[in-house]
Design an enzyme around this catalytic site. Sequence first.
Site, PDB file in Angstrom:
ATOM      1  N   SER A 134       0.844  -1.154   0.141  1.00  7.36           N
ATOM      2  CA  SER A 134       0.176   0.026  -0.056  1.00  7.36           C
ATOM      3  C   SER A 134       0.938   1.203  -0.141  1.00  7.36           C
ATOM      4  O   SER A 134       1.739   1.273  -0.772  1.00  7.36           O
ATOM      5  CB  SER A 134      -0.900  -0.151   1.229  1.00  7.36           C
ATOM      6  N   HIS A 168      -4.262  -2.380  -4.026  1.00  4.75           N
ATOM      7  CA  HIS A 168      -5.469  -2.532  -3.578  1.00  4.75           C
ATOM      8  C   HIS A 168      -6.756  -2.779  -4.883  1.00  4.75           C
ATOM      9  O   HIS A 168      -7.831  -2.097  -4.691  1.00  4.75           O
ATOM     10  CB  HIS A 168      -6.305  -1.808  -2.451  1.00  4.75           C
TER      11      HIS A 168
END
Lengths: 271, 248
Positions: A134, A168
Amino acid sequence: MTVRERLRGEPQILAMGGGGFTMEPDNAALDDFALSLVRVPEPRILFLPTASGDPTAQITAFYARFARRASATHLSLFRRHGSSRSLADIVLEQDVIYVGGGSMRNLLAIWRAHELDQLLVEAWRRGIVLAGLSAGAMCWFAGGVTRSGGPLEVIEGLGLLPGSFTVHADGEPERLPVWLAAVRSGELPGGWAADDGVGLLFRGTRMTRVVSSRPGTAALRVDAVGDELVRHRIEPELLGADPAHPPTPASLPVPDDIRELRELRQAMRRS
Amino acid sequence: MTTGRPPQIVAFGGGGFSMEAGNPLLDDYVLSLAERERPKVCFVPTASGDADHYVVRFYRTFSTRCETSHVSLFRRDRGDGAVEGDLEAHLLRQDVVYVGGGSVVSLLGAWRAHGLDRVLRSAWRRGVILCGLSAGSLCWFQEAVTAFHGAPTVVRGLGLLPHSNCVHYDGEPERREEYRRFVGDGVTPGYAADDGAALHFVGRDLRRVVSSRPRARAFRVEPRAGDVIEEPLPVSYLGDARLDLAVA
Protein backbone atom coordinates in the site's frame (compact mmCIF):
# COMPACT_ATOMS: atom_id res chain seq x y z
CA MET A 1 33.31 -5.88 4.17
CA THR A 2 31.28 -8.24 6.32
CA VAL A 3 29.91 -11.58 5.11
CA ARG A 4 26.46 -10.03 5.33
CA GLU A 5 27.47 -7.20 3.02
CA ARG A 6 29.18 -9.57 0.55
CA LEU A 7 25.99 -11.61 0.29
CA ARG A 8 23.95 -8.61 -0.78
CA GLY A 9 22.96 -8.51 -4.43
CA GLU A 10 21.62 -5.85 -6.73
CA PRO A 11 18.92 -3.46 -5.47
CA GLN A 12 15.53 -5.15 -4.98
CA ILE A 13 12.08 -3.85 -4.16
CA LEU A 14 9.00 -5.95 -3.48
CA ALA A 15 5.95 -3.75 -3.98
CA MET A 16 2.70 -5.29 -2.75
CA GLY A 17 -0.77 -4.14 -3.73
CA GLY A 18 -1.89 -5.37 -0.31
CA GLY A 19 -1.21 -8.45 1.77
CA GLY A 20 1.49 -9.66 4.10
CA PHE A 21 1.17 -9.86 7.88
CA THR A 22 -0.96 -6.72 8.33
CA MET A 23 -3.63 -7.92 5.92
CA GLU A 24 -3.20 -11.69 5.76
CA PRO A 25 -2.67 -13.01 9.29
CA ASP A 26 -3.20 -16.60 8.11
CA ASN A 27 -1.17 -16.42 4.93
CA ALA A 28 2.59 -15.91 5.14
CA ALA A 29 3.30 -16.46 1.45
CA LEU A 30 4.26 -12.90 0.54
CA ASP A 31 6.27 -12.34 3.72
CA ASP A 32 8.16 -15.61 3.16
CA PHE A 33 8.80 -14.52 -0.40
CA ALA A 34 10.28 -11.22 0.86
CA LEU A 35 12.67 -13.14 3.13
CA SER A 36 13.58 -15.52 0.30
CA LEU A 37 15.09 -12.58 -1.60
CA VAL A 38 18.07 -12.38 0.76
CA ARG A 39 20.93 -14.85 0.87
CA VAL A 40 22.08 -14.58 4.49
CA PRO A 41 21.03 -17.53 6.64
CA GLU A 42 19.51 -15.47 9.48
CA PRO A 43 18.14 -12.36 7.86
CA ARG A 44 17.58 -9.14 9.76
CA ILE A 45 14.28 -7.48 9.05
CA LEU A 46 13.27 -3.99 10.17
CA PHE A 47 9.65 -2.87 10.21
CA LEU A 48 8.73 0.77 9.58
CA PRO A 49 5.12 1.37 10.68
CA THR A 50 5.44 5.16 10.09
CA ALA A 51 2.54 5.51 7.65
CA SER A 52 0.04 4.38 10.31
CA GLY A 53 1.66 6.23 13.20
CA ASP A 54 3.32 3.14 14.71
CA PRO A 55 0.14 1.45 15.98
CA THR A 56 0.78 -1.28 18.53
CA ALA A 57 -1.45 -3.79 16.74
CA GLN A 58 0.66 -3.57 13.57
CA ILE A 59 3.90 -3.91 15.49
CA THR A 60 2.57 -6.93 17.37
CA ALA A 61 1.45 -8.55 14.11
CA PHE A 62 4.90 -7.95 12.66
CA TYR A 63 6.61 -9.80 15.49
CA ALA A 64 4.02 -12.58 15.41
CA ARG A 65 4.87 -13.12 11.76
CA PHE A 66 8.63 -12.61 11.74
CA ALA A 67 10.02 -13.33 15.22
CA ARG A 68 10.63 -16.99 14.41
CA ARG A 69 11.59 -16.42 10.81
CA ALA A 70 14.21 -13.71 11.16
CA SER A 71 15.98 -11.32 13.48
CA ALA A 72 13.11 -8.86 13.66
CA THR A 73 13.05 -5.28 15.00
CA HIS A 74 10.97 -2.19 14.35
CA LEU A 75 11.80 1.50 14.20
CA SER A 76 9.40 3.98 15.76
CA LEU A 77 9.44 7.62 14.74
CA PHE A 78 6.88 8.55 17.39
CA ARG A 79 8.06 6.85 20.55
CA ARG A 80 11.62 7.08 21.69
CA HIS A 81 13.38 3.83 20.94
CA GLY A 82 15.75 4.29 23.86
CA SER A 83 18.72 3.60 21.63
CA SER A 84 21.50 6.08 21.10
CA ARG A 85 22.46 4.39 17.83
CA SER A 86 22.11 6.55 14.78
CA LEU A 87 19.37 5.91 12.26
CA ALA A 88 22.07 5.14 9.70
CA ASP A 89 23.51 2.38 11.89
CA ILE A 90 20.07 0.90 12.49
CA VAL A 91 18.97 1.01 8.84
CA LEU A 92 22.13 -0.02 7.04
CA GLU A 93 22.70 -3.22 9.03
CA GLN A 94 19.41 -4.73 7.84
CA ASP A 95 18.76 -7.31 5.14
CA VAL A 96 15.10 -6.45 4.59
CA ILE A 97 13.26 -3.21 5.38
CA TYR A 98 9.50 -3.70 5.44
CA VAL A 99 7.22 -0.67 5.21
CA GLY A 100 3.61 -0.81 6.39
CA GLY A 101 0.57 0.88 4.89
CA GLY A 102 -1.31 4.00 5.96
CA SER A 103 -0.98 7.65 5.00
CA MET A 104 1.57 8.05 2.21
CA ARG A 105 1.69 11.81 2.66
CA ASN A 106 2.57 11.44 6.34
CA LEU A 107 4.99 8.63 5.59
CA LEU A 108 7.08 10.69 3.18
CA ALA A 109 6.86 13.92 5.18
CA ILE A 110 7.95 12.22 8.39
CA TRP A 111 10.75 10.25 6.73
CA ARG A 112 12.02 13.49 5.21
CA ALA A 113 11.81 15.30 8.55
CA HIS A 114 14.03 12.58 10.07
CA GLU A 115 16.15 12.36 6.87
CA LEU A 116 15.25 8.69 6.71
CA ASP A 117 14.30 8.92 3.01
CA GLN A 118 17.94 9.40 2.02
CA LEU A 119 19.00 6.49 4.22
CA LEU A 120 16.47 4.19 2.58
CA VAL A 121 17.75 5.13 -0.87
CA GLU A 122 21.25 4.31 0.34
CA ALA A 123 20.01 0.99 1.78
CA TRP A 124 18.42 0.12 -1.57
CA ARG A 125 21.63 0.95 -3.45
CA ARG A 126 23.55 -1.33 -1.13
CA GLY A 127 21.25 -4.25 -1.88
CA ILE A 128 19.11 -4.19 1.25
CA VAL A 129 15.71 -5.48 0.12
CA LEU A 130 12.92 -2.90 0.40
CA ALA A 131 9.46 -4.42 0.78
CA GLY A 132 6.11 -2.87 1.53
CA LEU A 133 2.42 -2.75 0.88
CA SER A 134 0.00 0.00 0.00
CA ALA A 135 1.58 3.36 0.99
CA GLY A 136 4.70 1.34 1.83
CA ALA A 137 4.81 0.12 -1.79
CA MET A 138 3.73 3.22 -3.72
CA CYS A 139 6.35 5.32 -1.94
CA TRP A 140 9.19 3.80 -4.02
CA PHE A 141 7.64 4.79 -7.36
CA ALA A 142 7.30 8.08 -9.22
CA GLY A 143 3.82 8.35 -7.77
CA GLY A 144 0.57 6.72 -6.81
CA VAL A 145 -2.95 7.37 -5.55
CA THR A 146 -3.59 8.05 -1.87
CA ARG A 147 -6.36 8.85 0.60
CA SER A 148 -3.95 10.69 2.90
CA GLY A 149 -6.12 13.80 2.87
CA GLY A 150 -9.48 11.98 2.81
CA PRO A 151 -10.53 11.88 -0.87
CA LEU A 152 -8.44 9.94 -3.40
CA GLU A 153 -5.71 12.03 -5.00
CA VAL A 154 -2.47 11.68 -6.93
CA ILE A 155 0.71 11.80 -4.87
CA GLU A 156 4.38 11.89 -5.77
CA GLY A 157 6.71 9.20 -4.43
CA LEU A 158 10.46 8.90 -3.90
CA GLY A 159 10.97 7.94 -7.55
CA LEU A 160 13.41 5.04 -7.08
CA LEU A 161 11.31 3.07 -9.54
CA PRO A 162 10.17 4.55 -12.83
CA GLY A 163 6.46 4.52 -13.41
CA SER A 164 3.52 4.82 -11.05
CA PHE A 165 1.86 2.22 -8.84
CA THR A 166 -1.64 1.84 -7.51
CA VAL A 167 -2.71 -0.64 -4.84
CA HIS A 168 -5.76 -2.62 -3.62
CA ALA A 169 -7.00 -2.78 -7.22
CA ASP A 170 -9.60 -5.37 -6.24
CA GLY A 171 -10.11 -4.52 -2.54
CA GLU A 172 -10.71 -0.79 -3.13
CA PRO A 173 -11.92 -0.67 -6.75
CA GLU A 174 -12.62 3.10 -6.59
CA ARG A 175 -8.86 3.73 -6.70
CA LEU A 176 -8.33 2.35 -10.18
CA PRO A 177 -10.32 4.98 -12.16
CA VAL A 178 -8.51 7.82 -10.37
CA TRP A 179 -5.17 6.27 -11.28
CA LEU A 180 -6.20 5.53 -14.88
CA ALA A 181 -7.35 9.13 -15.34
CA ALA A 182 -4.02 10.40 -14.00
CA VAL A 183 -2.07 8.14 -16.36
CA ARG A 184 -4.25 9.20 -19.29
CA SER A 185 -3.77 12.90 -18.55
CA GLY A 186 -0.04 12.47 -18.04
CA GLU A 187 -0.22 13.58 -14.40
CA LEU A 188 1.29 10.18 -13.56
CA PRO A 189 3.56 8.12 -15.80
CA GLY A 190 2.33 4.70 -16.89
CA GLY A 191 2.79 1.92 -14.40
CA TRP A 192 1.20 -0.96 -12.56
CA ALA A 193 -1.96 -1.70 -10.62
CA ALA A 194 -1.87 -4.61 -8.19
CA ASP A 195 -4.64 -6.52 -6.44
CA ASP A 196 -4.44 -7.35 -2.75
CA GLY A 197 -2.06 -10.30 -2.41
CA VAL A 198 -0.03 -9.39 -5.48
CA GLY A 199 3.63 -8.41 -5.25
CA LEU A 200 5.83 -6.97 -7.99
CA LEU A 201 9.53 -7.70 -7.71
CA PHE A 202 11.98 -5.18 -9.13
CA ARG A 203 15.66 -5.92 -9.61
CA GLY A 204 17.34 -2.61 -10.10
CA THR A 205 14.60 -0.61 -11.78
CA ARG A 206 13.37 -3.52 -13.90
CA MET A 207 10.20 -5.41 -13.00
CA THR A 208 11.19 -9.07 -13.08
CA ARG A 209 8.46 -11.13 -11.36
CA VAL A 210 4.85 -10.87 -10.31
CA VAL A 211 3.83 -13.15 -7.45
CA SER A 212 0.65 -13.61 -5.47
CA SER A 213 -0.52 -15.10 -2.20
CA ARG A 214 -4.09 -15.50 -3.49
CA PRO A 215 -5.52 -17.32 -6.48
CA GLY A 216 -7.58 -15.30 -8.93
CA THR A 217 -5.62 -12.07 -8.49
CA ALA A 218 -3.71 -10.08 -11.09
CA ALA A 219 -1.53 -7.11 -11.87
CA LEU A 220 -2.19 -4.67 -14.65
CA ARG A 221 0.36 -2.72 -16.71
CA VAL A 222 -1.07 0.48 -18.12
CA ASP A 223 0.54 3.02 -20.46
CA ALA A 224 -0.81 6.10 -22.16
CA VAL A 225 -0.23 5.96 -25.90
CA GLY A 226 -1.55 9.12 -27.46
CA ASP A 227 -5.03 9.54 -26.01
CA GLU A 228 -5.44 5.82 -25.46
CA LEU A 229 -4.66 3.69 -22.46
CA VAL A 230 -2.96 0.44 -23.34
CA ARG A 231 -3.66 -2.19 -20.70
CA HIS A 232 -1.85 -5.45 -20.28
CA ARG A 233 -2.93 -7.97 -17.69
CA ILE A 234 -0.19 -9.90 -15.92
CA GLU A 235 -0.91 -13.29 -14.39
CA PRO A 236 1.07 -13.70 -11.18
CA GLU A 237 2.93 -16.80 -10.06
CA LEU A 238 0.89 -18.23 -7.20
CA LEU A 239 3.13 -18.54 -4.16
CA GLY A 240 3.02 -21.53 -1.87
CA ALA A 241 1.08 -23.48 -4.48
CA ASP A 242 2.12 -26.68 -2.79
CA PRO A 243 -0.23 -29.48 -3.86
CA ALA A 244 0.25 -31.18 -0.49
CA HIS A 245 -1.08 -28.06 1.29
CA PRO A 246 -3.59 -26.35 -0.96
CA PRO A 247 -4.82 -23.05 0.44
CA THR A 248 -8.16 -23.59 2.10
CA PRO A 249 -11.04 -21.15 1.75
CA ALA A 250 -10.90 -20.59 5.51
CA SER A 251 -7.32 -19.35 5.33
CA LEU A 252 -8.08 -17.08 2.39
CA PRO A 253 -11.26 -15.23 3.23
CA VAL A 254 -12.51 -13.24 0.25
CA PRO A 255 -15.31 -10.76 0.87
CA ASP A 256 -18.35 -11.23 -1.36
CA ASP A 257 -17.95 -7.95 -3.20
CA ILE A 258 -14.35 -8.75 -4.11
CA ARG A 259 -15.26 -12.24 -5.27
CA GLU A 260 -17.97 -10.70 -7.43
CA LEU A 261 -15.49 -8.23 -8.91
CA ARG A 262 -13.02 -11.00 -9.70
CA GLU A 263 -15.72 -13.09 -11.35
CA LEU A 264 -16.79 -10.10 -13.42
CA ARG A 265 -13.24 -9.50 -14.44
CA GLN A 266 -12.71 -13.10 -15.44
CA ALA A 267 -15.92 -13.05 -17.45
CA MET A 268 -14.72 -9.90 -19.22
CA ARG A 269 -11.48 -11.62 -20.10
CA ARG A 270 -13.31 -14.58 -21.56
CA SER A 271 -15.59 -12.44 -23.70
CA MET B 1 -14.48 35.77 13.37
CA THR B 2 -12.53 36.80 16.42
CA THR B 3 -12.44 35.41 19.92
CA GLY B 4 -11.74 38.70 21.65
CA ARG B 5 -8.66 37.09 23.19
CA PRO B 6 -5.02 37.93 22.49
CA PRO B 7 -2.74 35.24 21.01
CA GLN B 8 -1.81 32.87 23.85
CA ILE B 9 0.31 29.75 24.22
CA VAL B 10 0.69 27.61 27.32
CA ALA B 11 3.78 25.42 26.92
CA PHE B 12 4.13 22.60 29.48
CA GLY B 13 7.56 21.23 30.31
CA GLY B 14 5.58 18.06 30.97
CA GLY B 15 2.28 17.34 32.71
CA GLY B 16 -1.44 17.60 32.10
CA PHE B 17 -3.79 14.65 31.65
CA SER B 18 -1.31 12.48 29.81
CA MET B 19 1.47 12.70 32.40
CA GLU B 20 -0.24 13.59 35.66
CA ALA B 21 -3.27 11.39 36.11
CA GLY B 22 -5.31 12.77 38.99
CA ASN B 23 -3.68 16.20 38.87
CA PRO B 24 -5.81 18.48 36.69
CA LEU B 25 -4.10 21.75 37.69
CA LEU B 26 -2.35 22.58 34.42
CA ASP B 27 -5.30 21.52 32.26
CA ASP B 28 -7.69 23.51 34.48
CA TYR B 29 -5.47 26.56 34.14
CA VAL B 30 -5.62 26.40 30.33
CA LEU B 31 -9.39 25.94 30.35
CA SER B 32 -9.79 28.95 32.66
CA LEU B 33 -8.11 31.14 30.01
CA ALA B 34 -10.93 30.34 27.57
CA GLU B 35 -13.43 32.21 29.79
CA ARG B 36 -16.26 30.01 28.56
CA GLU B 37 -18.64 27.83 30.51
CA ARG B 38 -18.10 24.91 28.11
CA PRO B 39 -14.98 25.62 26.07
CA LYS B 40 -14.37 23.96 22.72
CA VAL B 41 -11.19 21.90 23.04
CA CYS B 42 -9.62 20.03 20.13
CA PHE B 43 -6.87 17.47 20.69
CA VAL B 44 -4.07 17.09 18.15
CA PRO B 45 -2.15 13.86 18.88
CA THR B 46 0.06 13.92 15.75
CA ALA B 47 3.34 13.61 17.67
CA SER B 48 2.23 10.23 19.05
CA GLY B 49 1.11 8.98 15.62
CA ASP B 50 -2.53 9.54 16.73
CA ALA B 51 -2.21 6.80 19.35
CA ASP B 52 -5.67 5.44 20.19
CA HIS B 53 -5.10 5.17 23.92
CA TYR B 54 -4.01 8.79 24.02
CA VAL B 55 -7.13 9.98 22.21
CA VAL B 56 -9.29 7.96 24.61
CA ARG B 57 -7.60 9.52 27.63
CA PHE B 58 -8.19 12.98 26.19
CA TYR B 59 -11.93 12.35 25.86
CA ARG B 60 -12.09 10.81 29.33
CA THR B 61 -10.47 13.90 30.79
CA PHE B 62 -12.34 16.65 28.96
CA SER B 63 -15.62 15.40 27.49
CA THR B 64 -17.73 16.00 30.61
CA ARG B 65 -16.93 19.69 30.81
CA CYS B 66 -15.88 20.73 27.30
CA GLU B 67 -16.98 20.44 23.68
CA THR B 68 -14.34 17.92 22.62
CA SER B 69 -12.99 16.77 19.29
CA HIS B 70 -9.71 15.51 17.87
CA VAL B 71 -7.77 15.76 14.63
CA SER B 72 -6.22 12.66 13.08
CA LEU B 73 -3.70 13.15 10.29
CA PHE B 74 -3.19 9.40 9.91
CA ARG B 75 -6.80 8.36 9.39
CA ARG B 76 -8.14 11.09 7.16
CA ASP B 77 -9.58 8.31 4.98
CA ARG B 78 -11.56 6.51 7.67
CA GLY B 79 -12.67 9.18 10.08
CA ASP B 80 -12.61 7.01 13.20
CA GLY B 81 -14.43 9.76 15.06
CA ALA B 82 -11.90 12.44 14.20
CA VAL B 83 -12.78 15.75 12.57
CA GLU B 84 -13.63 15.22 8.92
CA GLY B 85 -13.71 17.70 6.06
CA ASP B 86 -12.35 21.21 6.54
CA LEU B 87 -9.76 21.09 9.32
CA GLU B 88 -9.04 24.80 9.08
CA ALA B 89 -12.63 25.88 9.70
CA HIS B 90 -12.88 23.49 12.63
CA LEU B 91 -9.64 24.57 14.28
CA LEU B 92 -10.43 28.28 13.92
CA ARG B 93 -13.69 27.70 15.83
CA GLN B 94 -11.95 26.27 18.89
CA ASP B 95 -11.23 27.92 22.23
CA VAL B 96 -8.29 25.62 22.93
CA VAL B 97 -6.10 23.44 20.69
CA TYR B 98 -4.29 20.89 22.87
CA VAL B 99 -1.21 19.26 21.32
CA GLY B 100 -0.01 15.94 22.73
CA GLY B 101 3.52 14.66 23.26
CA GLY B 102 5.68 12.34 21.18
CA SER B 103 8.18 13.20 18.49
CA VAL B 104 8.40 16.89 17.60
CA VAL B 105 10.24 16.07 14.36
CA SER B 106 7.45 13.74 13.19
CA LEU B 107 4.84 16.27 14.32
CA LEU B 108 6.38 19.11 12.32
CA GLY B 109 6.83 16.93 9.23
CA ALA B 110 3.21 15.79 9.24
CA TRP B 111 1.80 19.24 10.05
CA ARG B 112 3.69 20.87 7.20
CA ALA B 113 2.56 18.15 4.79
CA HIS B 114 -1.08 18.88 5.68
CA GLY B 115 -0.74 22.67 5.96
CA LEU B 116 -1.58 22.52 9.66
CA ASP B 117 1.39 24.77 10.52
CA ARG B 118 -0.26 27.61 8.62
CA VAL B 119 -3.70 26.88 10.10
CA LEU B 120 -2.43 26.87 13.67
CA ARG B 121 -0.58 30.12 13.11
CA SER B 122 -3.79 31.84 12.05
CA ALA B 123 -5.72 30.19 14.90
CA TRP B 124 -3.18 31.59 17.35
CA ARG B 125 -3.43 35.08 15.83
CA ARG B 126 -7.19 34.97 16.27
CA GLY B 127 -6.97 34.07 19.94
CA VAL B 128 -7.42 30.30 19.88
CA ILE B 129 -5.40 29.24 22.92
CA LEU B 130 -2.64 26.81 21.95
CA CYS B 131 -1.24 24.47 24.57
CA GLY B 132 0.64 21.24 24.85
CA LEU B 133 3.32 19.29 26.58
CA SER B 134 6.70 18.06 25.49
CA ALA B 135 6.59 17.93 21.65
CA GLY B 136 3.35 19.93 22.02
CA SER B 137 5.35 22.64 23.77
CA LEU B 138 8.51 22.58 21.64
CA CYS B 139 6.62 22.98 18.35
CA TRP B 140 5.57 26.60 18.98
CA PHE B 141 9.08 27.96 19.43
CA GLN B 142 11.66 29.14 16.96
CA GLU B 143 14.10 26.46 18.05
CA ALA B 144 13.67 23.44 20.28
CA VAL B 145 15.85 20.84 21.92
CA THR B 146 14.82 17.26 21.23
CA ALA B 147 16.51 14.06 22.31
CA PHE B 148 14.35 11.77 20.24
CA HIS B 149 17.15 9.85 18.53
CA GLY B 150 19.38 9.66 21.58
CA ALA B 151 21.68 12.68 21.82
CA PRO B 152 19.95 16.08 22.14
CA THR B 153 19.76 18.14 18.94
CA VAL B 154 18.14 21.42 17.96
CA VAL B 155 15.19 21.55 15.56
CA ARG B 156 13.32 24.48 14.02
CA GLY B 157 9.79 24.81 15.30
CA LEU B 158 6.89 26.85 13.91
CA GLY B 159 8.46 30.03 15.28
CA LEU B 160 5.30 31.59 16.75
CA LEU B 161 7.42 32.33 19.80
CA PRO B 162 10.82 33.89 18.96
CA HIS B 163 12.61 31.93 21.67
CA SER B 164 14.06 28.46 22.16
CA ASN B 165 12.54 25.81 24.43
CA CYS B 166 13.70 22.82 26.41
CA VAL B 167 11.23 20.51 28.18
CA HIS B 168 11.49 17.80 30.90
CA TYR B 169 14.28 19.93 32.30
CA ASP B 170 14.39 18.07 35.60
CA GLY B 171 14.09 14.65 33.99
CA GLU B 172 17.26 14.41 31.99
CA PRO B 173 20.46 16.06 33.23
CA GLU B 174 22.07 15.66 29.82
CA ARG B 175 19.46 17.89 28.23
CA ARG B 176 20.19 20.67 30.67
CA GLU B 177 23.89 20.72 29.86
CA GLU B 178 23.29 20.43 26.15
CA TYR B 179 20.69 23.23 26.12
CA ARG B 180 23.10 25.61 27.77
CA ARG B 181 25.82 24.59 25.37
CA PHE B 182 23.49 25.12 22.37
CA VAL B 183 22.55 28.61 23.57
CA GLY B 184 26.25 29.34 24.05
CA ASP B 185 26.83 28.24 20.44
CA GLY B 186 24.26 30.65 19.04
CA VAL B 187 20.87 28.98 19.46
CA THR B 188 18.13 31.54 20.22
CA PRO B 189 17.93 32.29 23.97
CA GLY B 190 14.83 30.84 25.57
CA TYR B 191 13.02 29.00 28.29
CA ALA B 192 13.38 25.67 30.02
CA ALA B 193 10.63 24.01 32.04
CA ASP B 194 10.48 21.06 34.42
CA ASP B 195 7.72 18.48 34.31
CA GLY B 196 4.74 20.14 35.97
CA ALA B 197 5.76 23.70 35.02
CA ALA B 198 3.99 25.62 32.25
CA LEU B 199 5.08 28.78 30.44
CA HIS B 200 2.16 31.07 29.63
CA PHE B 201 2.86 33.44 26.75
CA VAL B 202 0.61 36.33 25.76
CA GLY B 203 1.59 37.44 22.30
CA ARG B 204 5.28 36.63 22.08
CA ASP B 205 6.11 37.48 25.69
CA LEU B 206 6.18 35.29 28.76
CA ARG B 207 3.36 36.45 31.06
CA ARG B 208 3.77 34.01 33.93
CA VAL B 209 4.87 30.52 34.90
CA VAL B 210 2.41 28.23 36.66
CA SER B 211 2.88 24.74 38.05
CA SER B 212 0.97 21.65 39.06
CA ARG B 213 3.74 20.58 41.46
CA PRO B 214 5.04 22.68 44.32
CA ARG B 215 8.69 22.29 43.36
CA ALA B 216 8.52 22.46 39.56
CA ARG B 217 10.88 25.07 38.15
CA ALA B 218 11.38 27.09 34.99
CA PHE B 219 14.38 29.07 33.75
CA ARG B 220 15.33 31.77 31.34
CA VAL B 221 18.49 30.58 29.56
CA GLU B 222 20.57 33.20 27.77
CA PRO B 223 24.15 34.21 27.09
CA ARG B 224 25.53 36.86 29.40
CA ALA B 225 29.07 38.15 29.69
CA GLY B 226 30.66 35.27 27.80
CA ASP B 227 28.78 32.63 29.75
CA VAL B 228 25.29 31.09 29.57
CA ILE B 229 23.17 31.85 32.59
CA GLU B 230 20.19 29.92 33.82
CA GLU B 231 17.97 32.34 35.65
CA PRO B 232 15.19 30.82 37.78
CA LEU B 233 11.77 32.30 37.07
CA PRO B 234 9.06 32.92 39.67
CA VAL B 235 6.57 30.02 39.53
CA SER B 236 2.97 30.16 40.82
CA TYR B 237 1.94 26.78 42.22
CA LEU B 238 -1.67 26.28 41.14
CA GLY B 239 -2.51 23.99 44.06
CA ASP B 240 -1.95 26.79 46.53
CA ALA B 241 -5.27 28.09 47.88
CA ARG B 242 -3.73 31.49 48.59
CA LEU B 243 -2.98 31.90 44.90
CA ASP B 244 -6.63 31.36 44.02
CA LEU B 245 -7.54 34.18 46.38
CA ALA B 246 -4.86 36.40 44.90
CA VAL B 247 -6.09 35.77 41.38
CA ALA B 248 -9.75 36.30 42.35
